[in-house]
Design a protein around this motif. Sequence first.
Motif, short mmCIF file in Angstrom:
data_model
loop_
_atom_site.label_atom_id
_atom_site.label_comp_id
_atom_site.label_asym_id
_atom_site.label_seq_id
_atom_site.Cartn_x
_atom_site.Cartn_y
_atom_site.Cartn_z
N ASP A 124 0.82 -1.22 0.00
CA ASP A 124 0.00 0.00 0.00
C ASP A 124 0.85 1.26 0.00
O ASP A 124 0.47 2.27 -0.59
N GLU A 125 2.00 1.22 0.69
CA GLU A 125 2.86 2.40 0.73
C GLU A 125 4.28 2.00 1.10
O GLU A 125 4.52 0.88 1.58
N LEU A 126 5.22 2.92 0.86
CA LEU A 126 6.62 2.70 1.18
C LEU A 126 7.10 3.77 2.16
O LEU A 126 6.61 4.91 2.12
N THR A 127 8.04 3.41 3.00
CA THR A 127 8.68 4.42 3.84
C THR A 127 9.59 5.26 2.96
O THR A 127 9.98 4.84 1.86
N GLN B 55 11.53 4.07 -0.46
CA GLN B 55 11.26 4.81 -1.69
C GLN B 55 12.55 5.31 -2.32
O GLN B 55 12.76 5.20 -3.54
N VAL C 88 -2.88 -1.82 6.52
CA VAL C 88 -2.04 -1.14 5.54
C VAL C 88 -0.70 -1.87 5.49
O VAL C 88 -0.04 -2.04 6.51
N VAL D 155 3.03 -1.82 4.62
CA VAL D 155 4.07 -0.80 4.46
C VAL D 155 5.40 -1.48 4.14
O VAL D 155 5.83 -2.39 4.87
#
Length: 592
Positions: free
Chosen positions: A511-514, A518, A550, A552
């Motif tokens: 869902d997302e990257l730190t 990134q 989520v 991560v």
Amino acid sequence: MRVASLLGAAALVGCGLAFTPAPSGRRSLSLATAAAAATEGYTLPLGGALSPVPAALRDIALIGTGGTDVAALAASLATALGAQVAAFGEDCGSKPRVYAVADVEALGQDERERVQTATLGIHVRGADGVGSDADAIAGELTSFVLPLRDEAATGGETWAAVESEALRLVQLARSGRRTAEELTLELGKDTYFASLSFSDLADAMPLLPQLCQDVDVLEVRADLLSEQDPFAVQHAVSLLRRAIPPNSRASLGGILFTVRSKDQCGAYEVAGGDPAGMYEFLRAGARCGVEVLDVEWGHDDAKYTAFLDEIRTTYPGTVTLGSFHAVGYAVDMEAEAPKVFENVYANGAVDAVKVVFTGYGADDATGVGRAMARAAVPAEVPRIGICLGDRGRLSRVLNRVYSPVTHEAFPGAAAPGQLTPAEILGFREGLGLLPARRKFCLFGGPGIVNSPSPDMHNAAFREVQLGHSHVYGRLAEPHDVAAMEATLGDPDFGGASVTIPHKQTVIPLLDELTPTAQALGAVNTVIVREETVDADAAGWAVPRQERRRVLVGDNTDCTGMVDIIGKALLAQGGGWDSQQPGGAALVLGAGG
């Protein structure tokens, strides 16, 4: 604490790390730059933020009394820190200096002032010199003490422990004040300390191999010791530290030093309500470089805050735990108890707060948690709130931070109603307070069938009583992304380690990257974060919320490299300036 050499640290990092060029505005570290910066006066505290080493901590003065071989210790310490043994006034260029002072009485006034104001002073205090004029002068000029009896002879395993302790004192002094995040880790959720309520700490030594696996910190109840001469206490603390098994839980948390007054269920007599004598006793503990210092509130507010200010200024690496024990009388949990937490906190005079009441019923056992939550103390400050007695046991189960515990190895509990860590975890499991079932995984290619990671993690889960609900497995599928996606989508999925060839293929499934992941374009860790979001309330009488998972992606390779090299540089008295652009990175090894 063992500190890797700069080259050794880089070699460790090189195993499996691909370091990509840093984007504009960020800095890649080169070993050459890092090594050169070791003499530039920068340090890397544990929280990762870089700050200059105070001038008074850059150079070190070892003052020996009682026939201690301070010259040999200085040579060892200088080697470990990349410093140079020097005489006062000697030009060492950019290198930090380690001064070996064998005859403190021969120092001139200017040299004494320099020791006191411009160096980190450690009194290498031999038993034969206790009470001498030199002993008194050395005590006045230094902040820390390294007490020696039979260890004073150089060579052998015992002397190696002395060298290690000297290095630890330097590291503690340079570590600086803990951030809120660091305190949350050190005094965080499901941490325990065991009180060594013995008249002689030697009686506790045989218990340490078992005890130190189950608790995070050992509390020295100095008020209960039969020998309370400062040197005897300091030497006993030093021997205790040396006996803590390496790589145990307690080897990370260290020692909590406590002097409890008779008014608050202890043995120390606070004469006329003046805590000056108690504070002098606590200074003896602080000079040992203890990790946590318990400072009791309830005697004189002005002296309480003044003493805490002194400790936090002189020993910024030591955590201050403000405490109060209301023993044998009831306190209104609704009206009065929150104020007690606030008084102990004293507008931020301490790093953490501990308040103990007497439990007279179930309302007290649950009310202490509510009082703690209502107190005007910042949420990030670690707070301990419990009730004594059998009727207060529930409060010990509900208290999740830095809980005082007894142990199966002890002859008895240090306080009425104390529970062992195993008992607390058993009660929490029965009440449904432990984490739900979670599945963890290692994603990689066929080579991971030989990885010890699952065995290590599952052993750790069993050790902390989570073996019933947490399991760590392998997914050795180099090409089957669908299998990895199915694992990530399992409601019980708790997180993953990722190695080649999936450090990039896993990214679209998250869902997302730190920011770190990134910047590097690679993921080696998947973290599950749960958050509450507003749900569609159509057709419902009241607004509703739902929990959402989520996924991560993070990369700890880079963080690990920076942390290891930073700590190595810290041990050498330096660091590097992360704000300066440019530089290069040398990677030793090959991997994902």
